[in-house]
Scaffold this motif. Structure first.
Motif, PDB file in Angstrom:
ATOM      1  N   VAL A   1     -76.529  52.931 -10.997  1.00 16.84           N
ATOM      2  CA  VAL A   1     -75.378  53.166 -11.867  1.00 16.84           C
ATOM      3  C   VAL A   1     -74.120  52.479 -11.369  1.00 16.84           C
ATOM      4  O   VAL A   1     -73.205  52.211 -12.128  1.00 16.84           O
ATOM      5  CB  VAL A   1     -75.122  54.677 -12.037  1.00 16.84           C
ATOM      6  CG1 VAL A   1     -76.291  55.343 -12.708  1.00 16.84           C
ATOM      7  CG2 VAL A   1     -74.814  55.352 -10.701  1.00 16.84           C
ATOM      8  N   ASN A   2     -74.043  52.175 -10.074  1.00 12.95           N
ATOM      9  CA  ASN A   2     -72.847  51.528  -9.555  1.00 12.95           C
ATOM     10  C   ASN A   2     -72.982  50.012  -9.498  1.00 12.95           C
ATOM     11  O   ASN A   2     -72.108  49.328  -8.968  1.00 12.95           O
ATOM     12  CB  ASN A   2     -72.524  52.077  -8.155  1.00 12.95           C
ATOM     13  CG  ASN A   2     -72.166  53.544  -8.202  1.00 12.95           C
ATOM     14  OD1 ASN A   2     -71.452  53.974  -9.105  1.00 12.95           O
ATOM     15  ND2 ASN A   2     -72.659  54.325  -7.246  1.00 12.95           N
ATOM     16  N   ARG A   3     -74.119  49.481 -10.016  1.00 13.06           N
ATOM     17  CA  ARG A   3     -74.345  48.050 -10.105  1.00 13.06           C
ATOM     18  C   ARG A   3     -74.185  47.382  -8.753  1.00 13.06           C
ATOM     19  O   ARG A   3     -73.450  46.408  -8.570  1.00 13.06           O
ATOM     20  CB  ARG A   3     -73.405  47.393 -11.134  1.00 13.06           C
ATOM     21  CG  ARG A   3     -73.208  48.153 -12.420  1.00 13.06           C
ATOM     22  CD  ARG A   3     -74.503  48.373 -13.170  1.00 13.06           C
ATOM     23  NE  ARG A   3     -75.005  47.146 -13.773  1.00 13.06           N
ATOM     24  CZ  ARG A   3     -76.124  47.081 -14.477  1.00 13.06           C
ATOM     25  NH1 ARG A   3     -76.862  48.144 -14.638  1.00 13.06           N
ATOM     26  NH2 ARG A   3     -76.526  45.946 -14.997  1.00 13.06           N
ATOM     27  N   GLN A   4     -74.901  47.899  -7.737  1.00 19.42           N
ATOM     28  CA  GLN A   4     -74.814  47.326  -6.407  1.00 19.42           C
ATOM     29  C   GLN A   4     -75.286  45.880  -6.420  1.00 19.42           C
ATOM     30  O   GLN A   4     -76.093  45.482  -7.236  1.00 19.42           O
ATOM     31  CB  GLN A   4     -75.678  48.128  -5.417  1.00 19.42           C
ATOM     32  CG  GLN A   4     -75.239  49.576  -5.259  1.00 19.42           C
ATOM     33  CD  GLN A   4     -76.083  50.538  -6.071  1.00 19.42           C
ATOM     34  OE1 GLN A   4     -76.512  50.191  -7.158  1.00 19.42           O
ATOM     35  NE2 GLN A   4     -76.315  51.714  -5.543  1.00 19.42           N
TER      36      GLN A   4
ATOM     37  N   LEU B   1     -71.861  55.898 -30.667  1.00 21.34           N
ATOM     38  CA  LEU B   1     -73.064  56.379 -29.989  1.00 21.34           C
ATOM     39  C   LEU B   1     -73.614  55.326 -29.036  1.00 21.34           C
ATOM     40  O   LEU B   1     -73.980  55.634 -27.891  1.00 21.34           O
ATOM     41  CB  LEU B   1     -74.117  56.727 -31.041  1.00 21.34           C
ATOM     42  CG  LEU B   1     -75.207  57.722 -30.668  1.00 21.34           C
ATOM     43  CD1 LEU B   1     -74.622  59.110 -30.501  1.00 21.34           C
ATOM     44  CD2 LEU B   1     -76.276  57.731 -31.761  1.00 21.34           C
ATOM     45  N   ALA B   2     -73.669  54.083 -29.490  1.00 22.50           N
ATOM     46  CA  ALA B   2     -74.195  52.997 -28.663  1.00 22.50           C
ATOM     47  C   ALA B   2     -73.360  52.809 -27.404  1.00 22.50           C
ATOM     48  O   ALA B   2     -73.899  52.667 -26.300  1.00 22.50           O
ATOM     49  CB  ALA B   2     -74.248  51.702 -29.477  1.00 22.50           C
ATOM     50  N   ARG B   3     -72.034  52.801 -27.557  1.00 22.29           N
ATOM     51  CA  ARG B   3     -71.162  52.600 -26.393  1.00 22.29           C
ATOM     52  C   ARG B   3     -71.256  53.750 -25.410  1.00 22.29           C
ATOM     53  O   ARG B   3     -71.181  53.545 -24.196  1.00 22.29           O
ATOM     54  CB  ARG B   3     -69.717  52.432 -26.853  1.00 22.29           C
ATOM     55  CG  ARG B   3     -69.425  51.097 -27.538  1.00 22.29           C
ATOM     56  CD  ARG B   3     -67.932  50.898 -27.744  1.00 22.29           C
ATOM     57  NE  ARG B   3     -67.393  51.868 -28.701  1.00 22.29           N
ATOM     58  CZ  ARG B   3     -67.314  51.642 -30.013  1.00 22.29           C
ATOM     59  NH1 ARG B   3     -67.747  50.498 -30.509  1.00 22.29           N
ATOM     60  NH2 ARG B   3     -66.800  52.556 -30.820  1.00 22.29           N
ATOM     61  N   TYR B   4     -71.457  54.959 -25.933  1.00 22.61           N
ATOM     62  CA  TYR B   4     -71.445  56.145 -25.071  1.00 22.61           C
ATOM     63  C   TYR B   4     -72.791  56.382 -24.392  1.00 22.61           C
ATOM     64  O   TYR B   4     -72.848  56.658 -23.192  1.00 22.61           O
ATOM     65  CB  TYR B   4     -71.058  57.364 -25.906  1.00 22.61           C
ATOM     66  CG  TYR B   4     -70.729  58.588 -25.071  1.00 22.61           C
ATOM     67  CD1 TYR B   4     -69.414  58.854 -24.701  1.00 22.61           C
ATOM     68  CD2 TYR B   4     -71.718  59.473 -24.667  1.00 22.61           C
ATOM     69  CE1 TYR B   4     -69.100  59.969 -23.946  1.00 22.61           C
ATOM     70  CE2 TYR B   4     -71.417  60.593 -23.909  1.00 22.61           C
ATOM     71  CZ  TYR B   4     -70.111  60.833 -23.542  1.00 22.61           C
ATOM     72  OH  TYR B   4     -69.811  61.936 -22.792  1.00 22.61           O
TER      73      TYR B   4
ATOM     74  N   VAL C   1     -68.393  57.506 -14.818  1.00 21.69           N
ATOM     75  CA  VAL C   1     -68.994  56.373 -14.105  1.00 21.69           C
ATOM     76  C   VAL C   1     -68.796  55.061 -14.849  1.00 21.69           C
ATOM     77  O   VAL C   1     -68.462  54.042 -14.258  1.00 21.69           O
ATOM     78  CB  VAL C   1     -70.502  56.620 -13.869  1.00 21.69           C
ATOM     79  CG1 VAL C   1     -71.142  55.431 -13.150  1.00 21.69           C
ATOM     80  CG2 VAL C   1     -70.703  57.895 -13.063  1.00 21.69           C
ATOM     81  N   ALA C   2     -69.000  55.086 -16.163  1.00 24.93           N
ATOM     82  CA  ALA C   2     -68.941  53.847 -16.933  1.00 24.93           C
ATOM     83  C   ALA C   2     -67.575  53.587 -17.548  1.00 24.93           C
ATOM     84  O   ALA C   2     -67.338  52.520 -18.113  1.00 24.93           O
ATOM     85  CB  ALA C   2     -70.002  53.873 -18.027  1.00 24.93           C
ATOM     86  N   GLY C   3     -66.675  54.561 -17.495  1.00 21.38           N
ATOM     87  CA  GLY C   3     -65.340  54.365 -18.025  1.00 21.38           C
ATOM     88  C   GLY C   3     -65.272  54.314 -19.533  1.00 21.38           C
ATOM     89  O   GLY C   3     -64.354  53.731 -20.101  1.00 21.38           O
ATOM     90  N   VAL C   4     -66.251  54.936 -20.212  1.00 17.54           N
ATOM     91  CA  VAL C   4     -66.263  54.967 -21.673  1.00 17.54           C
ATOM     92  C   VAL C   4     -65.599  56.257 -22.137  1.00 17.54           C
ATOM     93  O   VAL C   4     -66.015  57.343 -21.741  1.00 17.54           O
ATOM     94  CB  VAL C   4     -67.710  54.896 -22.210  1.00 17.54           C
ATOM     95  CG1 VAL C   4     -67.715  54.967 -23.734  1.00 17.54           C
ATOM     96  CG2 VAL C   4     -68.383  53.623 -21.726  1.00 17.54           C
ATOM     97  N   PRO C   5     -64.569  56.194 -22.980  1.00 20.61           N
ATOM     98  CA  PRO C   5     -63.894  57.415 -23.438  1.00 20.61           C
ATOM     99  C   PRO C   5     -64.858  58.369 -24.139  1.00 20.61           C
ATOM    100  O   PRO C   5     -65.714  57.945 -24.915  1.00 20.61           O
ATOM    101  CB  PRO C   5     -62.841  56.890 -24.412  1.00 20.61           C
ATOM    102  CG  PRO C   5     -62.626  55.460 -24.027  1.00 20.61           C
ATOM    103  CD  PRO C   5     -63.948  54.979 -23.524  1.00 20.61           C
TER     104      PRO C   5
END
Length: 338
Positions: A197-200, A62-65, A110-114
């Motif tokens: 979200v894209n960490r500009q 849950l935390a990672r997602y 966006v974050a690449g989390v499965p």
């Protein structure tokens, strides 16, 4: 930097709202995985990290997602303000399928989390729903519920302060008074340090035009300058989270758990209900708010506040048709020793 552009219609639709325990839960997951300033969070983080190890592995998923490094899954606009954890989780489970799938697609895309089993929740899988709600309940019981009464008092006090300034002096004065967290240069509200979200990189400016939908300002204990702005899937106002500023001494009092030695001593000195009243008043509150938070009648709350005031622990100020209570230095000192 994020720049939020207002029209006259937007200025008329500004509200200050406390989102509730589910919002703080999700933001706390971000804090849990990324230690940093201010240092007073360490007194919450250390026992919470230790406690999470004993919980279901679903909590770590849950935390990672829900709080990946690149931002947050937007639960705030799906759920809206909710005073109770169970109410918020129920709303999440009943959220419209389209917006739910869109928001829960954030982490994988966006974050690449499965996505794993959590992604199945957004597609109506019953087993995934049970696992998600159970994991949320477990983490809430560990990280939020023991402290929620105090956290809520801080957030309510922040909201009341902002609303009072806006009612008395106008929107410009209220927004201008939120520096350094936010900068108001009418008709633009600037959020320094916003990464998106894209960490500009540094120097990047993101412009958002509200176009008449308005803005909800949501104070948060666990938030920082980023993630910032959330835009609902419908035509409801955008939501801007901003961090509450706290004196470090006052902040440390948030993390006393019920039953600890100092808590028991304070209850023994004042009585359980009156000790609870003193802790609630530490964040500033009205008589009706005090009654609601400690579960007694308004008359009983007024009586307890009067006794504490006569003991020199509380000072009360009347504003319009309400009485607002805060602690004196003596009251603060008593809490600090608990």
């Amino acid at each position: 930097m994020l720049r939020i552009h207002f029209t006259v219609a937007d200025a008329m639709k500004v509200r200050v709202v406390v989102l509730g325990p589910l919002a703080e839960l999700q933001l706390s997951l971000h804090r849990l995985q990324r230690p940093g300033h201010p240092s007073w969070f360490d007194s919450w983080r250390a026992p919470t990290v230790a406690g999470v190890r004993a919980l279901s592995p679903d909590v770590a998923d849950l935390a990672r997602y829900l709080a990946p490094a690149a931002g947050l899954v937007d639960l705030f606009t799906l759920v809206g303000p909710a005073d109770e954890h169970t109410e918020a989780v129920d709303r999440l489970c009943r959220a419209p399928a389209g917006p739910l799938r869109h928001e829960f697609g954030f982490a994988p895309e966006v974050a690449g989390v499965p996505a794993g089993w959590i992604g199945d929740f957004a597609h109506g899988d019953r087993a995934a729903r049970e696992r998600l709600t159970s994991a949320l309940d477990e983490y809430h019981a560990l990280a939020i519920r023991p402290y929620w009464q105090r956290i809520r008092a801080v957030l309510d006090n922040e909201r009341a302060t902002r609303v009072d300034v806006m009612a008395t002096h106008g929107l410009d004065a209220m927004l201008a008074g939120m520096a350094p967290t936010l900068h108001w240069r009418a008709p633009v509200l600037e959020v320094p340090g916003y990464l998106g979200v894209n960490r500009q990189g540094a120097g990047t400016v993101t412009d958002v035009h509200l176009r008449g939908r308005g803005l909800v300002l949501a104070p948060s204990l666990f938030s920082n300058a980023d993630p910032g702005l959330f835009t609902p899937w419908n035509d409801e106002p955008a939501v801007l989270l901003y961090p509450v500023s706290l004196d470090p001494r006052a902040a440390m009092r948030l993390w006393h758990r019920p039953g600890e030695t100092g808590e028991r001593a304070l209850a023994g000195l004042l009585g359980g209900t009156r000790a609870a009243a003193l802790r609630v008043i530490a964040g500033g509150c009205t008589t009706s708010e005090l009654a609601q938070r400690i579960g007694i009648s308004p008359g009983g709350a007024s009586q307890h506040a009067t006794v504490l005031r006569e003991a020199g622990l509380v000072v009360s100020h009347r504003h319009r048709n309400t009485v607002r209570h805060t602690l004196t230095d003596l009251g603060l000192g008593l809490l600090d020793g608990a």
